[in-house]
Write an enzyme that holds these catalytic residues in place. Structure first.
Site, short mmCIF file in Angstrom:
data_model
loop_
_atom_site.label_atom_id
_atom_site.label_comp_id
_atom_site.label_asym_id
_atom_site.label_seq_id
_atom_site.Cartn_x
_atom_site.Cartn_y
_atom_site.Cartn_z
N GLN B 129 0.84 -1.20 0.00
CA GLN B 129 0.00 0.00 0.00
C GLN B 129 0.87 1.24 0.00
O GLN B 129 1.67 1.42 0.92
CB GLN B 129 -0.88 -0.04 1.25
CG GLN B 129 -1.73 1.19 1.48
CD GLN B 129 -2.55 1.05 2.77
OE1 GLN B 129 -2.23 0.21 3.62
NE2 GLN B 129 -3.58 1.84 2.92
N GLY B 130 0.71 2.11 -0.99
CA GLY B 130 1.51 3.33 -1.06
C GLY B 130 0.68 4.58 -0.76
O GLY B 130 0.33 5.32 -1.67
N SER B 132 1.12 6.57 2.76
CA SER B 132 1.87 7.52 3.59
C SER B 132 3.15 7.98 2.88
O SER B 132 3.77 7.24 2.12
CB SER B 132 2.28 6.86 4.90
OG SER B 132 1.16 6.65 5.71
N SER B 164 4.34 -1.57 4.07
CA SER B 164 4.45 -2.93 4.61
C SER B 164 4.55 -3.95 3.48
O SER B 164 3.80 -3.86 2.51
CB SER B 164 3.24 -3.26 5.48
OG SER B 164 3.27 -2.45 6.62
N GLU B 247 -9.72 -1.26 5.45
CA GLU B 247 -8.55 -1.49 6.30
C GLU B 247 -8.95 -1.48 7.77
O GLU B 247 -8.33 -2.13 8.60
CB GLU B 247 -7.50 -0.39 6.03
CG GLU B 247 -6.20 -0.63 6.77
CD GLU B 247 -5.07 0.26 6.28
OE1 GLU B 247 -5.36 1.25 5.58
OE2 GLU B 247 -3.91 -0.03 6.60
N GLU B 381 -6.18 9.40 16.81
CA GLU B 381 -6.65 10.79 16.77
C GLU B 381 -7.48 11.02 15.51
O GLU B 381 -8.51 11.69 15.54
CB GLU B 381 -5.45 11.74 16.83
CG GLU B 381 -4.78 11.81 18.21
CD GLU B 381 -4.05 10.52 18.62
OE1 GLU B 381 -3.58 9.79 17.73
OE2 GLU B 381 -3.98 10.25 19.83
#
Lengths: 372, 396
Positions: B129-130, B132, B164, B247, B381
């Site tokens: 997964q790209g 961040s 990851s 997710e 948060e």
């Protein structure tokens, strides 16, 4: 596998909610605080009886609706949300025990009256250190001792008293008329001024097998009434907590400080999010417990204790934080918040608190592992 | 409401149990464990996942046309329970199964679904997964990796981080900026990138657990065919929200619950053998309260998942409530591993590798890993913002 309520169950919830919105109010509830009388709101009782609430658990053949604990879940939540005073929920808890454990004669004598809203029956099971002891007598027993925190005993037609039988050291539930000779009531002063409860003393009260629920001692009946009470308390706490969260969010959206609604501050909104997580997880546990009770599932003990422990902690957190979010007015008598708080606190400590239920659950889990 | 399983589901459970027993190595979980070495462990997981696929247990609730079995979500949950009961390894292509697949089912073209979905199930293609970037964490819409159209390709430049399994992945779904002039959320697109394309460099990052599950991924003039755009050009933000919902959703949570449940089971064993104040730790009333709390919270996590499944089965969409699942389990798991270390008591400072540490250092590793739970796939948060603003309707 299905975790949803049926359309009918949701319809019943809607009808209870809309009845309470029309016919019941916090102003009416507040009258019970000032009321020096018995605190019993006959009009509310009759209205809820007309809606069929006391009939839910009573079999159809005896004039009831023949439904189970799952059908009660959302009704109990509404009773919590609107702070419906007793002894409606207490009568439902007693009804469950009578349906499951009563002899044919006891069911015939009690259930039609309960279903019609004519008869009120409440549990008398809180430990007081001087638990009622039944000693054998010719043709029956003599009962002495006392129970505290018997809800609405003065308005009840019958008490289901948890009793120890001296001879065989067994436990059981005994049907006692609070007007009977040897029974005396002292009104207790309560943390929740909209509730009523009594210290009930039994002085050589004579009863026979016909008055013992199921005809003889039954530890299972005593455990069941405690479990039903615990689940009913968990569901009511969910209702109260849901109402408190609504109030907290509404206030946070409307109260302006530093030029913005306080609900825009993360210190407030994040707390509300945490409250929602605990509320919904509490509902998950409470709903599952109603199913476990209704279907007498093997995991019932664990499900009940899980619900009572988790909902107790969640309700404590949500009620306390709602008052905090309201700031100064949260501490004002004229706001209704403390009435929810007081009822929730009472339920938190009724039918076993979170600590007791955690211990009971762990005991059951470890015993299950031993057996496996 | 009914938690009984149908006769058909019970048969399914027996079949699943039989197959798992027959296909795990003899003595699994007792004298045969996953390898300590991380690479060997991941390769073992991939092999197990392929075995499940060949046995017909992959994509149970997926439509048949994409390689699925057309079974129910309930049966998928049953399989997950049975895998847990057997202590079976997790998979490696979790991102492919749980994120790429539902995203493509919602937003992909028919050609994209037919191209990618079957190979996710067969694990011929592992996904990463790209999202961040070094300067786009919680503020994901600040991402800067660019994709510029050049004929029938996009040319991608930039850097992704916390990727990851990138070192094992053949494919990556990626958020890229395709219109730098547009408002932040409106200039982002969703691309499927072949990790074997020239210009991609993957550099493993070491985590506090000592493992290197995640990576930095550098993109230097990487050419991506235009047909690998998912949805509309500059319409990537809404698609990313779908991905994030999965997710954080119940299928992902249920798989995790099973691991927590297994660790908790192990913990209750350890609590009986560990000693504390001259008695078994399990006799300590304070610890008992915490262990009971853990039992309750782990079980509620399972029930929360089932409650969400019921909503999905009724065709209700999975919305921002997914954040509620993730917020619940991430904090729950942190408390679980804290309680685990408390149960170890004086032996807690021993770690994996020391012969005297109970449970082979499982709880120390779990504790360290759990610190990431409240950070990845949206920090707590961010989840609280989503719940407060989109579920409770509070002001921004």
């Amino acid at each position: 596998m299905n975790f949803d309520f049926s359309a009918e169950q949701i319809m019943v919830q809607d009808s209870v909610r809309s009845y309470l919105a029309d016919a019941w109010s916090m102003a009416r509830l507040r009258r019970l605080i000032e009321d020096d009388g018995d605190g019993f709101d006959a009009a509310l009782w009759d209205g809820l009886a007309a809606l069929g609430l006391p009939a839910i658990l009573v079999p159809e053949a005896l004039g009831g609706l023949g439904l189970g604990f799952v059908d009660l879940a959302l009704v109990l939540e509404e009773c919590g949300r609107a702070l419906v005073p007793g002894p409606l929920v207490e009568t439902m808890i007693a009804t469950d025990a009578i349906v499951r454990f009563g002899t044919e004669a006891q069911r015939l004598a009690l259930l039609p009256g309960i279903a019609a809203g004519r008869l009120r029956v409440v549990p008398a099971i809180v430990e007081s250190g001087d638990a009622p002891l039944a000693t054998p007598l010719a043709g029956g027993w003599s009962l002495s001792g006392h129970r505290m925190l018997v809800p609405w005993a003065a308005q009840a037609d019958k008490l289901l008293v948890a009793v120890r039988f001296a001879a065989d050291a067994a436990a059981g539930l005994v049907i006692v008329d609070p007007q009977q000779a040897g029974v005396s009531l002292r009104a207790e002063t309560l943390f929740d001024p909209t509730a009523r409860a009594f210290d009930v003393s039994f002085d050589r009260v004579v009863f026979g097998a016909a008055e013992v629920l199921g005809g003889g001692p039954s530890a299972a009946a005593v455990e069941r009434i405690g479990d039903a009470g615990a689940v009913a308390a968990a569901a009511q706490m969910c209702g109260i907590a849901a109402r408190m969260l609504d109030l907290a969010v509404a206030y946070a959206c409307q109260r302006v400080q530093f030029g913005r609604p306080i609900g825009a501050f993360q210190a407030i909104k994040h707390r509300c999010a945490d409250m929602l997580v605990q509320l919904e997880s509490g509902r998950t546990a409470a709903y599952f417990a109603t199913w476990a009770l209704a279907s007498a599932a093997p995991e019932a003990v664990r499900a009940v204790s899980m619900a009572k422990a988790y909902c107790g902690d969640a309700s404590r957190f949500i009620c306390n934080e709602t008052i905090q979010i309201h700031g100064g007015v949260g501490f004002a008598w004229e706001l209704d918040l403390h009435l929810y708080l007081r009822r929730a606190k009472t339920l938190e400590y009724s039918y076993g608190d979170a600590t007791a239920h955690r211990e009971r659950l762990l005991g059951a889990v470890l015993a299950g592992r031993e057996a496996a | 409401m009914d938690f009984h399983y149908s006769a058909e589901d019970e048969r399914f459970r027996q079949d699943a149990r039989g197959w798992i027993t027959a296909n795990l190595p003899p003595g699994w979980g007792r004298d045969v464990h996953e390898p300590e070495d991380e690479h060997a462990r991941y390769m073992g997981r991939l092999a197990w996942e392929k075995k499940l696929y060949h046995g017909g247990w992959a994509g149970l609730a997926w439509p048949r046309e994409y390689g699925g079995q057309g079974a129910t979500l309930v049966q998928q949950a049953i399989l997950a329970e049975e895998l847990a009961r057997a202590g079976a390894p997790e998979g490696l292509n979790i991102i492919g199964r749980n994120l790429t697949a539902p995203t493509l089912m919602h937003h992909g073209t028919e050609a994209q679904r037919r191209r990618f979905l079957p190979k996710i199930l067969s694990c011929e293609e592992v996904w990463c997964q790209g999202f961040s970037e070094p300067n786009a964490g919680s503020d994901l819409a600040a991402l800067r990796t660019t994709a510029i159209r050049d004929g029938d390709h996009f040319v991608v430049n930039g850097q992704k981080t916390w990727t990851s399994f990138a070192q094992y992945a053949q494919w990556c779904f990626m958020l890229v900026r395709t219109d730098p002039a547009a408002p932040r959320h409106k200039g982002i697109s969703f691309l499927l990138v072949d990790m074997r394309t020239p210009g991609i460099t993957v550099r493993p990052l070491r985590q506090i657990s000592g493992e290197s599950e995640f990576n930095e991924t550098f993109l230097d003039n990487v050419r991506v065919p235009a047909e690998n755009l998912v949805g509309a050009l500059n319409g990537g933000w809404a698609i990313a929200m779908t991905t994030l919902t999965y997710e954080r959703g119940p299928e992902d949570a249920l798989a995790r619950q099973i691991r927590f449940s297994r660790d908790l089971d192990r913990l209750l064993d350890v609590a009986r053998t560990q000693r504390r104040h001259g008695a078994p730790a399990i006799d300590d009333p304070v610890l008992r309260q915490k262990l009971a709390g853990a039992v309750i919270e782990v079980e509620i996590m399972r029930l929360n998942c089932l409650r969400s499944f019921s909503r999905l089965l009724q065709g209700k969409p999975l919305g921002p409530e997914a954040s509620f699942q993730k917020l619940y389990w991430s904090h729950m798991a942190q408390r679980l591993y804290e309680t685990a270390l408390e149960t170890l008591g004086a032996t807690a400072p021993l770690a994996a590798g020391d012969p005297a540490t109970p449970a082979g250092g499982l709880f120390q590793t779990g504790f360290l890993q759990s610190r990431a739970f409240t950070i990845y796939s949206g920090t707590s948060e961010i989840q609280r913002n989503i719940i407060a603003e989109r579920v409770l309707g509070m002001p921004k």
